[in-house]
Design a protein around this motif. Structure first.
Motif, PDB file in Angstrom:
ATOM      1  N   PHE A 371      18.556  32.364  35.037  1.00 51.19           N
ATOM      2  CA  PHE A 371      19.127  33.600  34.522  1.00 51.19           C
ATOM      3  C   PHE A 371      20.576  33.783  34.985  1.00 51.19           C
ATOM      4  CE2 PHE A 371      19.490  38.358  34.797  1.00 51.19           C
ATOM      5  CZ  PHE A 371      19.725  38.506  33.426  1.00 51.19           C
ATOM      6  N   ALA A 372      20.851  33.444  36.239  1.00 46.36           N
ATOM      7  CA  ALA A 372      22.211  33.639  36.765  1.00 46.36           C
ATOM      8  C   ALA A 372      23.220  32.791  35.988  1.00 46.36           C
ATOM      9  CB  ALA A 372      22.250  33.313  38.251  1.00 46.36           C
ATOM     10  N   ALA A 373      22.806  31.574  35.591  1.00 47.14           N
ATOM     11  CA  ALA A 373      23.720  30.724  34.813  1.00 47.14           C
ATOM     12  C   ALA A 373      24.051  31.385  33.478  1.00 47.14           C
ATOM     13  CB  ALA A 373      23.097  29.347  34.587  1.00 47.14           C
ATOM     14  N   ARG A 392      18.808  33.077  40.342  1.00 52.15           N
ATOM     15  CA  ARG A 392      18.930  34.539  40.214  1.00 52.15           C
ATOM     16  C   ARG A 392      20.049  35.089  41.090  1.00 52.15           C
ATOM     17  NH1 ARG A 392      12.983  37.113  40.438  1.00 52.15           N
ATOM     18  NH2 ARG A 392      11.926  35.391  39.398  1.00 52.15           N
ATOM     19  N   THR A 393      20.900  34.190  41.591  1.00 53.27           N
ATOM     20  CA  THR A 393      21.936  34.606  42.542  1.00 53.27           C
ATOM     21  C   THR A 393      23.323  34.343  41.985  1.00 53.27           C
ATOM     22  OG1 THR A 393      20.444  34.041  44.348  1.00 53.27           O
ATOM     23  CG2 THR A 393      22.772  34.273  44.923  1.00 53.27           C
ATOM     24  N   LEU A 394      24.188  35.347  42.097  1.00 47.83           N
ATOM     25  CA  LEU A 394      25.596  35.172  41.747  1.00 47.83           C
ATOM     26  C   LEU A 394      26.434  35.224  43.012  1.00 47.83           C
ATOM     27  CD1 LEU A 394      25.884  37.384  38.546  1.00 47.83           C
ATOM     28  CD2 LEU A 394      25.917  34.886  38.658  1.00 47.83           C
ATOM     29  N   ARG A 395      27.550  34.489  42.986  1.00 44.64           N
ATOM     30  CA  ARG A 395      28.468  34.482  44.138  1.00 44.64           C
ATOM     31  C   ARG A 395      29.861  34.873  43.658  1.00 44.64           C
ATOM     32  NH1 ARG A 395      29.828  28.929  47.316  1.00 44.64           N
ATOM     33  NH2 ARG A 395      29.538  28.221  45.181  1.00 44.64           N
ATOM     34  N   LEU A 396      30.501  35.712  44.466  1.00 47.74           N
ATOM     35  CA  LEU A 396      31.900  36.075  44.243  1.00 47.74           C
ATOM     36  C   LEU A 396      32.704  35.603  45.452  1.00 47.74           C
ATOM     37  CD1 LEU A 396      31.426  39.815  43.121  1.00 47.74           C
ATOM     38  CD2 LEU A 396      31.346  37.762  41.694  1.00 47.74           C
ATOM     39  N   ALA A 397      33.791  34.913  45.205  1.00 53.03           N
ATOM     40  CA  ALA A 397      34.708  34.487  46.279  1.00 53.03           C
ATOM     41  C   ALA A 397      36.130  34.574  45.722  1.00 53.03           C
ATOM     42  CB  ALA A 397      34.381  33.074  46.750  1.00 53.03           C
ATOM     43  N   PRO A 398      36.549  35.773  45.341  1.00 53.43           N
ATOM     44  CA  PRO A 398      37.821  35.934  44.618  1.00 53.43           C
ATOM     45  C   PRO A 398      39.021  35.756  45.537  1.00 53.43           C
ATOM     46  CG  PRO A 398      36.912  38.077  45.161  1.00 53.43           C
ATOM     47  CD  PRO A 398      35.893  37.058  45.596  1.00 53.43           C
ATOM     48  N   PRO A 399      40.220  35.715  44.958  1.00 51.42           N
ATOM     49  CA  PRO A 399      41.416  35.757  45.797  1.00 51.42           C
ATOM     50  C   PRO A 399      41.336  36.940  46.758  1.00 51.42           C
ATOM     51  CG  PRO A 399      42.024  35.329  43.519  1.00 51.42           C
ATOM     52  CD  PRO A 399      40.547  35.627  43.515  1.00 51.42           C
ATOM     53  N   LEU A 400      41.884  36.764  47.952  1.00 50.65           N
ATOM     54  CA  LEU A 400      41.801  37.807  48.983  1.00 50.65           C
ATOM     55  C   LEU A 400      42.701  38.990  48.640  1.00 50.65           C
ATOM     56  CD1 LEU A 400      41.880  35.485  52.153  1.00 50.65           C
ATOM     57  CD2 LEU A 400      39.921  36.152  50.738  1.00 50.65           C
ATOM     58  N   ILE A 401      43.487  38.849  47.561  1.00 51.70           N
ATOM     59  CA  ILE A 401      44.395  39.922  47.137  1.00 51.70           C
ATOM     60  C   ILE A 401      43.802  40.728  45.988  1.00 51.70           C
ATOM     61  CG2 ILE A 401      46.490  38.758  47.926  1.00 51.70           C
ATOM     62  CD1 ILE A 401      46.873  37.846  44.947  1.00 51.70           C
ATOM     63  N   LEU A 402      42.523  40.502  45.676  1.00 57.15           N
ATOM     64  CA  LEU A 402      41.866  41.265  44.609  1.00 57.15           C
ATOM     65  C   LEU A 402      42.020  42.762  44.894  1.00 57.15           C
ATOM     66  CD1 LEU A 402      39.827  40.681  42.140  1.00 57.15           C
ATOM     67  CD2 LEU A 402      38.067  41.507  43.723  1.00 57.15           C
ATOM     68  N   THR A 403      42.303  43.551  43.855  1.00 55.54           N
ATOM     69  CA  THR A 403      42.418  45.003  44.059  1.00 55.54           C
ATOM     70  C   THR A 403      41.088  45.679  43.719  1.00 55.54           C
ATOM     71  OG1 THR A 403      43.088  45.459  41.781  1.00 55.54           O
ATOM     72  CG2 THR A 403      44.858  44.927  43.355  1.00 55.54           C
TER      73      THR A 403
END
Ligand code: PLP
Length: 434
Positions: A371-373, A392-403
């Protein structure tokens, strides 16, 4: 097209490769690149800050940051200018020589890691190479041959070269490449009894990630790290922290173990360190650990080259002087609170801007579905880049400057992405059944 050596003017790289549609690039990709990554999701041609654009002109909010690499987003002006000026001054020297940026970066890493006197740095080009150096370091803690065992955790990901792969737990990654370097034991994640049973006078080292990123952003249980330090210290085994994914500000402090009171024997870094430029590092803490690898016992052609170390210095300088760590803490907290408030999300984990969350399974979506895909695909269609480390798992690792505003656009869209993913799966099942 003519590319004249040493022409002073700058030229866009498109003059070298031409322009084309995403579909055309992908067809050429499958004819020319090894299939180890499967089919790429998109062909990306440009980035700016937290956004990237594909070959067909579509814009995406990059919430994955090259898997925790683009610490300052894309095309950061200071990092770009430092890389360019270093490359225009001195691009590469062999390790028969050193350069000011290499020395300055080593000193800076020792400073921010609060490493005691006698601590040292080895530079590599990637996370797996930093861990390969750590593996060799561990092998040197051998007590005249009495120590032969290295302990790692189930769920661990430490890289894909043979030594790092021996430390990595996942069978599907390991089994095709047997025999791997021997002596590595994997113990159940977070199980202190298992740890007590394996750390003894035959143990060379224990490898730990403070948060297992590839496994779905799973932090070590409270107290585990301190106990691991106590047990390894007592047994004379090294405690080696893999901060390849968690280090360099990702969790809101320079390193995830900061503030834990634990001083490791070694720590590996890569990913965010170069702000998008490839570099890895192994820090050895204290003179004794730093003397384990001696002249000629390890090396690399590219590791620590002037451009990579300049990129890392520019990245660390920007993080330090632009309030980036505070931003990571605030926007990370904001994202976690927003995710926790959604009924579609059943668990939220992580620190700073390394976030994992589990999705409830909507009605009609079968247990076995990835499902996560499907949510990743729905995200791409809607202009968001996220990643699915589990079904069933999503990961976020955005730029550290995300607002916070950028984070809010994702939080607002997520329920629709989940609904679209569920509809895509149920539609497909209906068609297959019809
Ligand atoms: N260690 C950890 C914790 C990682 O997350 C990764 C990559 O995902 C690695 C090591 C390997 O790094 P690289 O892909 O740069 O070789």
């Amino acid at each position: 097209m003519s590319v004249t050596p040493n022409t002073p003017e700058t030229r866009p790289v498109s003059e070298l490769v031409g322009t084309s549609t995403g579909a055309a690039w992908l067809a050429r990709y499958s004819n020319s690149l090894m299939g180890v990554f499967g089919t790429p999701q998109r062909v990306l041609v440009r980035g700016q800050g937290c956004y990237v654009w594909d070959a067909d002109g579509k814009q995406y909010l990059d919430l994955l940051g090259g898997i925790a690499v683009n610490a300052l987003g894309h095309a950061h002006p200071f990092v770009t200018s430092v890389i360019s000026s270093q490359l225009a001054t001195l691009g590469h020297v062999s390790n028969f020589f050193t350069s000011p940026t290499q020395v300055a970066l080593a000193e800076k890493l020792l400073e921010i890691a609060h490493a005691p006197s006698g601590s040292k740095v080895f530079f590599a080009n990637s996370g797996t190479e930093a861990n390969e150096a750590a593996f060799k370091l561990a092998r040197r803690n051998n007590d005249g041959g009495r120590r032969t065992k290295i302990v790692a955790l189930e769920g661990a990901f430490h890289g894909r070269t043979m030594g790092a792969l021996a430390l990595t737990a996942k069978k599907a990654y390991r089994e095709p490449f047997a025999p791997l370097p021997e002596g590595v034991v994997h113990i159940p994640f977070g199980d202190l009894d298992a740890l007590k049973a394996e750390i003894d006078e035959t143990t060379q080292a224990l490898f730990l990630e403070p948060i297992q990123g590839e496994a779905g952003v799973i932090p070590l249980p409270a107290g585990y790290l301190a106990e691991a330090r106590r047990l390894t210290h007592e047994a004379g085994a090294l405690l080696i922290m893999d901060e390849v994914q968690t280090g360099v500000g990702r969790t809101g402090s320079w390193f995830a173990i900061e503030g834990s009171g634990v001083v490791p024997d070694a720590m590996s870094l890569a990913k965010g360190l170069g702000g998008g430029f490839p570099i890895g590092a192994l820090i050895t803490f204290g003179a004794e650990n730093s003397a384990l690898l001696t002249a000629g016992q390890h090396g690399t052609t590219f590791g620590g080259n002037p451009v990579a170390t300049a990129a890392a210095l520019a990245t660390l300088h920007t993080i330090e002087t632009q309030g980036v760590l505070a931003n990571v803490r605030a926007v990370g907290e904001h994202l976690r609170a927003g995710l926790s408030a959604l009924p579609e999300v059943v668990a939220v984990r992580g620190s700073g801007l390394l976030i994992g969350f589990d999705l409830a399974l909507p009605a009609g979506v079968p247990e076995g579905a990835n499902f996560a895909a499907a949510v990743v695909d729905a995200g791409l269609s809607a202009g968001f880049i996220v990643n699915a480390p589990g079904p069933r798992t999503l990961r976020l690792a955005p730029p550290l400057i995300l607002t916070a505003e950028q984070a809010d656009t994702f939080l607002a869209a997520l329920p629709q992405l989940i609904a679209a993913a569920a509809a895509a799966i149920t539609d497909k099942l209906e068609k297959e059944g019809a």
